[in-house]
Design a protein around this motif. Structure first.
Motif, PDB file in Angstrom:
ATOM      1  N   ARG A 122     -32.473 -22.147  63.205  1.00  0.00           N
ATOM      2  CA  ARG A 122     -33.856 -22.628  63.396  1.00  0.00           C
ATOM      3  C   ARG A 122     -34.652 -21.600  64.196  1.00  0.00           C
ATOM      4  O   ARG A 122     -35.126 -21.858  65.291  1.00  0.00           O
ATOM      5  N   THR A 123     -34.791 -20.423  63.567  1.00  0.00           N
ATOM      6  CA  THR A 123     -35.551 -19.345  64.194  1.00  0.00           C
ATOM      7  C   THR A 123     -36.981 -19.384  63.647  1.00  0.00           C
ATOM      8  O   THR A 123     -37.260 -20.071  62.659  1.00  0.00           O
ATOM      9  N   GLN A 127     -38.685 -20.885  59.767  1.00  0.00           N
ATOM     10  CA  GLN A 127     -39.454 -22.139  59.798  1.00  0.00           C
ATOM     11  C   GLN A 127     -39.908 -22.604  58.411  1.00  0.00           C
ATOM     12  O   GLN A 127     -39.855 -23.798  58.111  1.00  0.00           O
ATOM     13  N   ASP A 130     -37.169 -24.533  56.541  1.00  0.00           N
ATOM     14  CA  ASP A 130     -36.444 -25.524  57.334  1.00  0.00           C
ATOM     15  C   ASP A 130     -36.567 -26.933  56.741  1.00  0.00           C
ATOM     16  O   ASP A 130     -37.529 -27.656  56.991  1.00  0.00           O
ATOM     17  N   SER A 133     -36.797 -29.966  59.238  1.00  0.00           N
ATOM     18  CA  SER A 133     -38.128 -30.252  59.782  1.00  0.00           C
ATOM     19  C   SER A 133     -39.032 -30.900  58.738  1.00  0.00           C
ATOM     20  O   SER A 133     -39.694 -31.901  59.024  1.00  0.00           O
ATOM     21  N   GLY A 176     -38.677 -35.176  68.851  1.00  0.00           N
ATOM     22  CA  GLY A 176     -38.470 -33.961  68.056  1.00  0.00           C
ATOM     23  C   GLY A 176     -39.481 -33.988  66.917  1.00  0.00           C
ATOM     24  O   GLY A 176     -40.568 -34.563  67.043  1.00  0.00           O
ATOM     25  N   VAL A 177     -39.108 -33.418  65.778  1.00  0.00           N
ATOM     26  CA  VAL A 177     -40.049 -33.337  64.655  1.00  0.00           C
ATOM     27  C   VAL A 177     -40.431 -34.740  64.168  1.00  0.00           C
ATOM     28  O   VAL A 177     -41.607 -35.073  64.016  1.00  0.00           O
ATOM     29  N   ASP A 197     -38.298 -38.507  75.756  1.00  0.00           N
ATOM     30  CA  ASP A 197     -37.243 -37.654  75.227  1.00  0.00           C
ATOM     31  C   ASP A 197     -36.515 -37.117  76.435  1.00  0.00           C
ATOM     32  O   ASP A 197     -37.043 -37.179  77.542  1.00  0.00           O
ATOM     33  N   ARG A 199     -35.603 -33.911  76.623  1.00  0.00           N
ATOM     34  CA  ARG A 199     -35.995 -32.514  76.830  1.00  0.00           C
ATOM     35  C   ARG A 199     -37.337 -32.505  77.571  1.00  0.00           C
ATOM     36  O   ARG A 199     -38.321 -33.077  77.082  1.00  0.00           O
ATOM     37  N   GLY A 225     -32.966 -25.078  72.199  1.00  0.00           N
ATOM     38  CA  GLY A 225     -34.129 -25.969  72.109  1.00  0.00           C
ATOM     39  C   GLY A 225     -33.750 -27.403  71.756  1.00  0.00           C
ATOM     40  O   GLY A 225     -34.618 -28.245  71.549  1.00  0.00           O
ATOM     41  N   ALA A 227     -31.382 -31.110  72.481  1.00  0.00           N
ATOM     42  CA  ALA A 227     -30.886 -31.904  73.603  1.00  0.00           C
ATOM     43  C   ALA A 227     -29.360 -31.752  73.667  1.00  0.00           C
ATOM     44  O   ALA A 227     -28.719 -31.438  72.674  1.00  0.00           O
ATOM     45  N   GLN A 238     -30.467 -44.064  82.037  1.00  0.00           N
ATOM     46  CA  GLN A 238     -31.494 -44.168  80.998  1.00  0.00           C
ATOM     47  C   GLN A 238     -31.591 -45.615  80.496  1.00  0.00           C
ATOM     48  O   GLN A 238     -32.679 -46.170  80.352  1.00  0.00           O
ATOM     49  N   THR A 255     -35.663 -42.089  67.146  1.00  0.00           N
ATOM     50  CA  THR A 255     -35.446 -40.881  66.332  1.00  0.00           C
ATOM     51  C   THR A 255     -34.480 -39.919  67.013  1.00  0.00           C
ATOM     52  O   THR A 255     -34.428 -38.749  66.645  1.00  0.00           O
ATOM     53  N   ALA A 256     -33.754 -40.379  68.034  1.00  0.00           N
ATOM     54  CA  ALA A 256     -32.973 -39.440  68.859  1.00  0.00           C
ATOM     55  C   ALA A 256     -31.724 -38.929  68.145  1.00  0.00           C
ATOM     56  O   ALA A 256     -31.018 -39.690  67.476  1.00  0.00           O
ATOM     57  N   ALA A 257     -31.479 -37.627  68.292  1.00  0.00           N
ATOM     58  CA  ALA A 257     -30.292 -37.014  67.688  1.00  0.00           C
ATOM     59  C   ALA A 257     -29.824 -35.853  68.552  1.00  0.00           C
ATOM     60  O   ALA A 257     -30.614 -35.228  69.246  1.00  0.00           O
ATOM     61  N   ILE A 266     -28.726 -45.618  72.506  1.00  0.00           N
ATOM     62  CA  ILE A 266     -29.713 -45.720  73.591  1.00  0.00           C
ATOM     63  C   ILE A 266     -30.069 -47.171  73.888  1.00  0.00           C
ATOM     64  O   ILE A 266     -30.241 -47.566  75.031  1.00  0.00           O
TER      65      ILE A 266
END
Ligand code: NAD
Length: 378
Positions: A122-123, A127, A130, A133, A176-177, A197, A199, A225, A227, A238, A255-257, A266
């Motif tokens: 994921r540079t 993009q 990807d 995303s 995230g996305v 989030d 992050r 980048g 979590a 949490q 949407t957490a991953a 969660i």
């Protein structure tokens, strides 16, 4: 010599996307390659055969697979499809290499060069290729629409002659996305939106979309980048902070991953039991284990206290025109690295090619997959 790029109908139930759209077919044709699609390959995404100009249409999958030098897929190829490919052919699409060792063995033994788009680094340069995303964006959007549809409340504030309706409180977990698109979509619907989030950099991103950042006191930035997984203490902290908070929320989209892991758990069943009747949770991590303990993939569960918990699967496939357009462009941008004068030339010194490859010339090239499939064997 010009290569032939082939596409067959997706066979997984509910998969309506197609790996090649008419627009991308046109762009590929300009690269002097031959195109071959199975009759009806684009039908479920509303792209009939006739919309593919200068593309040969084969009567069935077998005749497409037997002639393709490169097979573009959405879902990983099946064992039957792999067996019908020519030795030395290339496949490009999702591959979920950790989920089906038999498929990886078949690709290896049939000397297929397979690329797993989910392994693409994921540079910045990657993009435009990807798929994670482009498809997560769609999932985030759709999850909010599903929540709005299931909720017994309006999202926006309404001032009417009969009185004022307060806006729904919408909490997006994971920014995230998918999460950021969910926040943007819920805001457009007029919800009172908040997000969190682990992050720390997401605080500003959440606020820049006009949502409130919920401070839960847990920070877990990981490598690249992403979590990292929470420690048991962090998770308990949490959950304690969140349990109180969600008592006042109407809608939650999770949407957490964490890459390469089961989805973080969660929301516990006890937390759901503390929510107001009529609340809705849409858990888009349903397929990878769920962010909510109550979630059942592909199902809607109504709890004893009247909370609806929805676990949608393959959300991107439910918006097949735009999902296919974006996915197909991602594949085109990836293929463009290797196509010159109609021919395919893989540059193994390019990290985007090398790191995305799973099998090549009878070997498993992706080390974690090799360990998983071949273990300690040579
Ligand atoms: P993802 O799908 O792996 O995770 C979704 C979100 O869940 C992440 O934001 C993560 O921090 C969050 N999360 C994990 N555990 C959590 C927990 N316990 N509680 C709350 N939230 C939790 O991530 P993604 O959406 O694919 O991308 C994440 C990052 O990668 C972003 O920073 C994004 O900008 C970056 N990215 C970079 C590129 C690129 O440069 N090519 C492409 C895509 C994404």
């Amino acid at each position: 010599m010009a290569i032939t790029i082939g596409v067959v109908r997706e066979t997984l139930p509910g998969e309506r996307r197609v790996a090649l759209t008419p627009d991308v077919a046109k762009k590929l044709k300009a690269k002097a390659v031959n195109l071959l699609i199975e009759h009806g390959a684009g039908d479920a995404a509303s792209f009939p055969d006739a919309s593919y100009k200068d593309t040969e249409v084969a009567v069935d999958a077998r005749s497409t697979l037997g002639r393709a030098d490169v097979l573009l897929t959405v879902q990983p190829p099946t064992l039957e499809e792999i067996a019908a490919l020519k030795e030395g052919a290339v496949t490009i699409g999702y591959l979920s290499p950790h989920l089906a060792p038999e498929r990886i063995k078949a690709l290896r033994d049939h000397k297929i060069t397979s690329f797993a788009m989910e392994l693409l680094p994921r540079t910045t340069r990657a993009q435009a290729m990807d798929v994670l995303s482009s498809q997560a964006n769609i999932a985030g959007y759709k999850a909010v629409l599903i929540a709005a549809e299931a909720s017994p409340k309006f999202f926006p504030m309404l001032t009417t002659a009969a009185g004022t309706v307060r806006p729904s409180k919408v909490l997006i977990i994971g920014a995230g996305v998918a999460g950021l698109q969910a926040i943007a979509t819920a805001r457009r619907l007029g919800g009172q939106v908040e997000g969190f989030d682990v992050r720390p950099e997401t605080k500003e991103q959440i606020q820049s979309l006009g949502a409130k950042y919920v401070e839960l006191g847990v920070s877990a930035a990981g490598a690249g980048g992403y979590a990292r997984e929470l420690t048991p203490e962090e998770r308990a902290q949490q959950q304690a902070a969140l349990a109180e908070h969600i008592k006042g929320v109407d809608v939650i989209v999770t949407t957490a991953a964490v890459p390469g892991r089961k989805a973080p758990r969660i929301i516990t069943a006890a937390m759901v039991a503390g929510m107001k009747p009529g609340s809705v949770i849409v858990d888009i991590a349903a397929e990878t284990g769920g962010n909510c303990e109550v979630t059942e993939p592909g199902k809607t569960v109504t709890t004893a206290n009247g909370v609806t918990v929805i676990g949608p699967v393959n959300l991107a496939a439910t918006t097949p025109i735009h999902a296919s357009e974006l996915y197909s462009k991602n594949l085109y941008n990836f293929l463009e690295l290797s196509i010159k004068d109609g021919d395919l030339n893989l540059d193994w010194d390019d990290e985007l090619i090398a790191k995305t490859c799973v099998t090549h010339a009878g070997q498993i090239k992706h080390e974690p997959t090799k360990q998983l499939v071949e273990g300690a064997q040579p």
